[in-house]
Write an enzyme that holds these catalytic residues in place. Structure first.
Site, PDB file in Angstrom:
ATOM      1  NE  ARG A 149      -3.184   1.467   9.418  1.00 35.58           N
ATOM      2  CZ  ARG A 149      -2.340   0.510   8.927  1.00 35.58           C
ATOM      3  NH1 ARG A 149      -2.033   0.533   7.664  1.00 35.58           N
ATOM      4  NH2 ARG A 149      -2.461  -0.736   9.433  1.00 35.58           N
ATOM      5  CE1 TYR A 161      -0.263  -7.563   7.449  1.00 38.83           C
ATOM      6  CE2 TYR A 161      -0.990  -5.790   6.519  1.00 38.83           C
ATOM      7  CZ  TYR A 161      -0.067  -6.188   6.972  1.00 38.83           C
ATOM      8  OH  TYR A 161       1.186  -5.780   6.926  1.00 38.83           O
ATOM      9  CG  ASP A 212      -3.904   0.089   4.275  1.00 42.89           C
ATOM     10  OD1 ASP A 212      -4.211  -0.214   3.204  1.00 42.89           O
ATOM     11  OD2 ASP A 212      -2.513   0.103   4.766  1.00 42.89           O
ATOM     12  CG  HIS A 214      -4.197  -3.771   4.294  1.00 44.63           C
ATOM     13  ND1 HIS A 214      -3.115  -3.257   4.659  1.00 44.63           N
ATOM     14  CD2 HIS A 214      -4.789  -3.663   5.477  1.00 44.63           C
ATOM     15  CE1 HIS A 214      -2.564  -2.663   5.680  1.00 44.63           C
ATOM     16  NE2 HIS A 214      -3.834  -2.972   6.451  1.00 44.63           N
ATOM     17  CD  GLU A 238      -2.225   2.902   3.395  1.00 41.16           C
ATOM     18  OE1 GLU A 238      -2.623   3.692   4.174  1.00 41.16           O
ATOM     19  OE2 GLU A 238      -1.260   2.213   3.354  1.00 41.16           O
ATOM     20  CD  GLU A 264       1.602  -0.023   1.765  1.00 46.95           C
ATOM     21  OE1 GLU A 264       1.034   0.864   2.342  1.00 46.95           O
ATOM     22  OE2 GLU A 264       1.606  -1.140   2.271  1.00 46.95           O
ATOM     23  NE  ARG A 285       0.263   4.612   1.892  1.00 49.93           N
ATOM     24  CZ  ARG A 285       1.030   4.599   3.251  1.00 49.93           C
ATOM     25  NH1 ARG A 285       1.386   5.949   3.703  1.00 49.93           N
ATOM     26  NH2 ARG A 285       1.198   3.461   3.677  1.00 49.93           N
ATOM     27  CD  GLU A 341       2.451   3.594   7.559  1.00 56.24           C
ATOM     28  OE1 GLU A 341       2.591   3.464   6.092  1.00 56.24           O
ATOM     29  OE2 GLU A 341       1.952   2.675   8.002  1.00 56.24           O
ATOM     30  CD1 TRP A 404       0.115 -10.379   0.401  1.00 52.19           C
ATOM     31  CD2 TRP A 404      -0.767  -8.519   1.145  1.00 52.19           C
ATOM     32  NE1 TRP A 404       0.426 -10.554   1.727  1.00 52.19           N
ATOM     33  CE2 TRP A 404      -0.222  -8.956   2.250  1.00 52.19           C
ATOM     34  CE3 TRP A 404      -1.334  -7.234   1.393  1.00 52.19           C
ATOM     35  CZ2 TRP A 404      -0.354  -8.864   3.622  1.00 52.19           C
ATOM     36  CZ3 TRP A 404      -1.353  -6.734   2.771  1.00 52.19           C
ATOM     37  CH2 TRP A 404      -0.826  -7.649   3.764  1.00 52.19           C
TER      38      TRP A 404
HETATM   39  C1  CS2 Z   1       0.795  -1.239   5.888  1.00 54.80           C
HETATM   40  C2  CS2 Z   1       1.975  -2.193   5.866  1.00 54.80           C
HETATM   41  O1  CS2 Z   1       1.845   0.515   6.836  1.00 54.80           O
HETATM   42  C3  CS2 Z   1       0.856  -0.084   6.060  1.00 54.80           C
HETATM   43  O2  CS2 Z   1       0.330   0.815   5.326  1.00 54.80           O
HETATM   44  O3  CS2 Z   1      -0.023  -1.543   4.632  1.00 54.80           O
HETATM   45  O4  CS2 Z   1       1.332  -3.026   7.192  1.00 54.80           O
HETATM   46  C4  CS2 Z   1       2.320  -3.162   4.947  1.00 54.80           C
HETATM   47  O5  CS2 Z   1       1.341  -3.929   4.656  1.00 54.80           O
HETATM   48  C5  CS2 Z   1       3.729  -3.683   5.272  1.00 54.80           C
HETATM   49  O6  CS2 Z   1       4.609  -2.824   5.461  1.00 54.80           O
HETATM   50  C6  CS2 Z   1       4.037  -4.672   4.071  1.00 54.80           C
HETATM   51  O7  CS2 Z   1       5.311  -4.991   4.302  1.00 54.80           O
HETATM   52 MG    MG Z   2      -0.748   0.381   3.724  1.00 54.92          MG
END
Ligand code: CS2
Ligand code: MG
Length: 404
Positions: A149, A161, A212, A214, A238, A264, A285, A341, A404
């Site tokens: 990634r 982030y 990602d 996000h 992602e 996720e 995910r 992951e 988020w």
């Molecule tokens: C991220 C994480 O791993 C990922 O794909 O999106 O950093 C995620 O934001 C955090 O695990 C949230 O708790």
């Molecule tokens: Mg993620």
């Protein structure tokens, strides 16, 4: 006579970051562990387990795994959501762990046995600028990793982030309030193709690249981004737009052939039913802990299998080594698994949760210990009390809160 659950304990500790761990002990002395960590809402899950659900388990037969799941989900008026489903997830994991220990078999055997010899994982490469990112990608390649990634800084932004100067970065910052950062979708969207050009040039065509976003983009921005990165042949893009708007993914899907991954933050099969049934994504995910444990994750992945969607579960540092073990065992026994992951953990986390699973040369192995094969070092947990920690909040340049 059937065994019965005698003790249910919740351990909240912060060996580098907060984890909520459930320990279920049976009358026969079998101990099952489950992860109940919800990043930034740890104490809510701990209370849900301690105050509401734990006492109900006492005296139950631990081998009635599916019935316990139905009882805690269907038998309760307030259902779904991350807190509820992580609590159910932890119990479910602990019961599978107990069943494996009773049968003296690893959980992947109970799930039907191996369908693959090893489980590929993807790791996180990041760099504030492109040269730093390329160095990070090289380091991952030197470790034998082939799914990587890639995240980078964005010119004009002072924080992004998923990008850190520390090789073992932690997504949540310690402190009573979330920190804040600004994000400029336009600058990000203009910069990403430059980043991917450089990375693809470095690694050649064979390395699987992931990225990602996000959940930061609107649906039309997401569609445009997916289209603009098509030529880089990503393994997946992602969280390109907020996950709860399932219909938004149709716009992205129609705009490009870039493979899409999301989920996720999903907690049940109903959160992703349309995405899967209408083939709007390629990878689902859901983390085993946040989707109600192994029993419910199996149903999500089975629905996905029918619709040509693969599993690619979340595996950041805030999914503890216990829930990661559950994911690895499922991966060993689930045919439609894309990739797992694996962000990795600081040494202290490996020591706090000694585990039979292993990661080497880009591949994970569940190990052959009975159950999930994860233990606890209580002295490390006792020495590391809970510390409030939160993911940052993002705002657009005009100061409005961003998704988020
Ligand atoms: C991220 C994480 O791993 C990922 O794909 O999106 O950093 C995620 O934001 C955090 O695990 C949230 O708790
Ligand atoms: Mg993620």
């Amino acid at each position: 006579m059937a065994d019965r659950i005698e003790r249910v304990e919740v351990l909240v500790a912060s060996p580098t970051r907060n984890y909520v761990t459930l320990r279920v002990t049976t009358a026969d002395g079998i101990v099952g562990l489950g992860d109940a960590t919800v990043n930034g809402r740890e104490l809510a899950v701990a209370s849900y387990l301690r105050d509401h659900v734990g006492p109900l388990l006492i005296g139950m037969d631990p081998s009635r795994i599916e019935d316990t799941w139905q009882y805690l989900y269907r038998g309760v008026y307030w259902r779904r959501g991350p807190v509820t489903m992580a609590a159910i997830g932890a119990i479910d994991m602990a019961l599978w762990d107990i069943l494996g220990k009773r049968a003296q078999m690893p959980v992947y055997q109970l799930l039907g046995g191996r369908v693959r010899d090893a489980i590929p994982y993807y790791s996180h490469a990041f760099g504030w600028d492109i040269p730093a990112l390329l160095d990070s990608v090289r380091e991952h390649q030197e470790r034998g990793e082939t799914y990587i990634r890639v995240q980078s800084g964005v010119p004009g932004l002072d924080k992004v982030y998923g990008v850190s100067k520390d090789p073992n970065y932690e997504p949540a910052g310690r402190g009573a309030r979330p920190s804040e950062e600004h994000f400029d979708p336009g600058a990000y969207m203009r910069h990403l193709p430059k980043v991917l050009t450089a990375v693809r040039e470095l690694v050649g065509p064979d390395v699987k690249l992931l990225h990602d976003a996000h959940h930061r983009l609107t649906p039309i921005q997401a569609a445009r981004l997916a289209k603009s990165v098509e030529e880089f042949d990503l393994f997946w893009l992602e969280d390109v737009t907020p996950a709860e708007d399932q219909e938004a993914f149709r716009l992205v899907r129609n705009a490009s052939t870039t493979p899409l991954a999301v989920g996720e933050v999903f907690n049940t099969i109903w959160d992703c039913q349309r995405l899967i049934e209408e083939r709007l994504i390629d990878y689902i995910r859901t983390a085993i802990v946040h989707v109600g444990g192994i029993s419910h994750a199996r149903k999500v992945f089975a629905l996905a299998e029918v619709h040509g969607v693969k599993a690619g579960p979340h595996g950041p540092s805030d999914v503890s080594p216990i829930a990661l073990a559950a994911s690895i065992h499922m991966a060993a026994a689930t045919h439609n698994w894309g990739v797992q992951e694996y962000m990795g953990y600081p040494a202290q986390v490996h020591e706090a949760f000694p585990h039979a699973w292993s990661a080497a040369d880009g591949m994970l192995q569940p190990g052959d210990a009975p159950g999930l094969g994860v233990d606890l070092d209580e002295s490390i947990l006792a020495a590391s009390p809970y510390v409030p920690a939160y993911l940052p909040t993002a705002r657009t340049l005009d100061g409005a809160v961003l998704d988020w």
